[in-house]
Design an enzyme around this catalytic site. Structure first.
Site, PDB file in Angstrom:
ATOM      1  N   SER A   1      22.749 -22.362   3.323  1.00 45.39           N
ATOM      2  CA  SER A   1      23.677 -21.286   3.017  1.00 45.39           C
ATOM      3  C   SER A   1      24.763 -21.865   2.123  1.00 45.39           C
ATOM      4  O   SER A   1      24.861 -23.082   1.970  1.00 45.39           O
ATOM      5  CB  SER A   1      24.283 -20.767   4.326  1.00 45.39           C
ATOM      6  OG  SER A   1      25.335 -19.866   4.054  1.00 45.39           O
TER       7      SER A   1
ATOM      8  N   HIS B   1      18.196 -15.692  -8.604  1.00 48.61           N
ATOM      9  CA  HIS B   1      16.844 -16.235  -8.394  1.00 48.61           C
ATOM     10  C   HIS B   1      16.437 -17.268  -9.443  1.00 48.61           C
ATOM     11  O   HIS B   1      15.908 -18.326  -9.106  1.00 48.61           O
ATOM     12  CB  HIS B   1      15.802 -15.110  -8.412  1.00 48.61           C
ATOM     13  CG  HIS B   1      15.869 -14.216  -7.219  1.00 48.61           C
ATOM     14  ND1 HIS B   1      15.061 -13.102  -7.073  1.00 48.61           N
ATOM     15  CD2 HIS B   1      16.624 -14.230  -6.097  1.00 48.61           C
ATOM     16  CE1 HIS B   1      15.329 -12.503  -5.931  1.00 48.61           C
ATOM     17  NE2 HIS B   1      16.283 -13.161  -5.318  1.00 48.61           N
TER      18      HIS B   1
ATOM     19  N   LYS C   1      11.432 -10.561  -4.273  1.00 47.55           N
ATOM     20  CA  LYS C   1      11.401  -9.555  -5.336  1.00 47.55           C
ATOM     21  C   LYS C   1      12.822  -9.050  -5.561  1.00 47.55           C
ATOM     22  O   LYS C   1      13.625  -9.124  -4.627  1.00 47.55           O
ATOM     23  CB  LYS C   1      10.470  -8.395  -5.022  1.00 47.55           C
ATOM     24  CG  LYS C   1      10.452  -7.827  -3.619  1.00 47.55           C
ATOM     25  CD  LYS C   1      11.667  -7.271  -3.003  1.00 47.55           C
ATOM     26  CE  LYS C   1      12.329  -6.073  -3.604  1.00 47.55           C
ATOM     27  NZ  LYS C   1      13.488  -5.592  -2.789  1.00 47.55           N
TER      28      LYS C   1
ATOM     29  N   ASP D   1      15.568  -3.630  -7.483  1.00 46.92           N
ATOM     30  CA  ASP D   1      15.466  -3.817  -6.037  1.00 46.92           C
ATOM     31  C   ASP D   1      14.414  -2.921  -5.407  1.00 46.92           C
ATOM     32  O   ASP D   1      13.637  -3.376  -4.559  1.00 46.92           O
ATOM     33  CB  ASP D   1      16.837  -3.556  -5.402  1.00 46.92           C
ATOM     34  CG  ASP D   1      16.947  -4.225  -4.049  1.00 46.92           C
ATOM     35  OD1 ASP D   1      16.319  -3.730  -3.105  1.00 46.92           O
ATOM     36  OD2 ASP D   1      17.648  -5.247  -3.939  1.00 46.92           O
TER      37      ASP D   1
END
Ligand code: NAP
Length: 321
Positions: free
Chosen positions: A28, A71, A89, A168
């Site tokens: 994290s 990403h 995704k 999204d």
């Protein structure tokens, strides 16, 4: 596992259930979040820094579950550290980013895949088998949608994090269209953008010639029923439940055929088959999975690039919000 948000909380249990993978570490941006997540989901090691996880020699595969705009950079860092990478995704925000990651993975000899779990779901695979076996004749049409009015505080409303309905949620109907019909010849999109450019709604028409088309709808302004229909020359297949996570579908061949319902249960929360397939592919020394090759991920991103280009190109589509 990178990131301790919604998708990581949903998939941690499924990773534990996947017999050929071990969930060994979580990272994290803060050590407190990592430690809390590790305690709750029984993860042996917790890192307060993503690169520390990428540098862990015990980690073979990194699963990136962070906002879409992060990403490409995180996957690049993981690949450079020698890891195989599974990316949530939508894989990246643009096709160009995806092409560059694909090139890097090939150069480094590492596995890389978009976590398009829908493609691995047993019911979805059965649907593809039915279509290949000619259950509905030649595929001519795909109709699918997915929309949820998420609360304004969610990251999906933040353009700088790769938010917006299309990347999204629209990725699912568009991926279904590409899986059934391939890349389109003609793309026509309309929709509404917020003043800062965030896409709030999109209606996409894809044309393929010979009477074939797909229609995909997505919205952050209201619900769009996440059902899907694949139509052919002899009949159609209907997902009456959310098609990305369905455990059944209906095959209809009017006027004479009796409707037939095919049921194939999900495993875990639905992600186990994808995780297992990733573990198997890596164990076999593959760099891609044949069910979700990078070329298909890139083709869908090219369609989404064009959809956003069309939405952005027309100032009348901008809302006031
Ligand atoms: N397959 C599915 O069913 C499914 C469902 C939902 C979402 N997703 C996908 O999963 C990804 C993450 O979505 P999510 O709903 O889990 O998001 P989320 O709840 O907002 O969590 C994202 C996590 O990413 C980390 N992060 C890294 N950089 C960040 C930044 N600049 N701002 C905010 N958070 C940052 C944070 O973890 P730390 O604080 O621990 O670093 C955060 O908790 C997206 O790609 C989304 O499309 C997939």
């Amino acid at each position: 596992m990178v990131g301790t948000g919604g998708i990581s909380r949903t998939t941690a249990g499924d990773l534990h259930q996947t017999e050929n993978l071990d969930l060994v570490a979580v990272a994290s941006r803060t050590i407190d979040n990592a430690a809390e997540f590790a305690a709750e989901f029984e993860v042996p090691r917790a890192y307060g820094d993503y690169d520390a996880l990428f540098d862990d020699d015990d980690v073979d595969v990194v699963y990136i579950g962070t906002p879409i705009a992060t990403h490409a950079d995180l996957a690049r860092r993981a690949l450079l550290a020698g890891k195989h990478v599974l990316v949530e995704k939508a894989f990246t925000t643009t096709a160009a980013e995806a092409r560059s990651l694909a090139a890097l993975a090939a150069e480094r000899g590492r596995f890389l895949m978009e976590a398009m779990w829908m493609r691995f779901n047993p019911a979805f695979r059965r649907m593809l088998d039915e279509v290949s076996a000619g259950a509905i004749g030649d595929v001519r049409t795909v109709q699918a949608g997915f929309g949820i009015p998420f609360p304004p505080s969610w990251n999906i409303w933040r353009p700088e994090l790769g938010g917006g309905a299309l990347l999204d949620m629209g990725v699912y109907p568009l991926t279904l269209a590409h899986l059934m019909l391939g890349p389109p010849e003609i793309i026509r999109a309309t929709g509404e953008l917020r003043r800062d450019g965030l896409d709030v709604t999109a209606s996409v028409f894809l044309r393929y010639g010979e009477g074939r088309f797909a229609q995909a709808l997505t919205s952050l302004a209201g619900f769009v029923n996440p059902v899907a229909t694949v139509g052919g020359t002899e009949g159609f297949i209907a997902f009456d439940q959310p098609f990305m996570s369905a455990d059944s579908f209906r095959v209809e061949t009017p006027p004479d055929g009796e409707p037939r319902t095919v049921t194939v249960p999900l495993e875990g929360a639905g992600y186990v088959p994808m995780f297992r397939a990733v573990g198997e592919a890596i164990a076999e020394g593959r760099l891609e999975h044949p069910w979700r090759p990078l070329a298909e991920t890139i083709a869908v991103l090219e369609t989404m690039d064009e959809v956003r280009r069309q939405l952005t190109g027309d100032p009348r589509r901008r809302g006031r919000g």
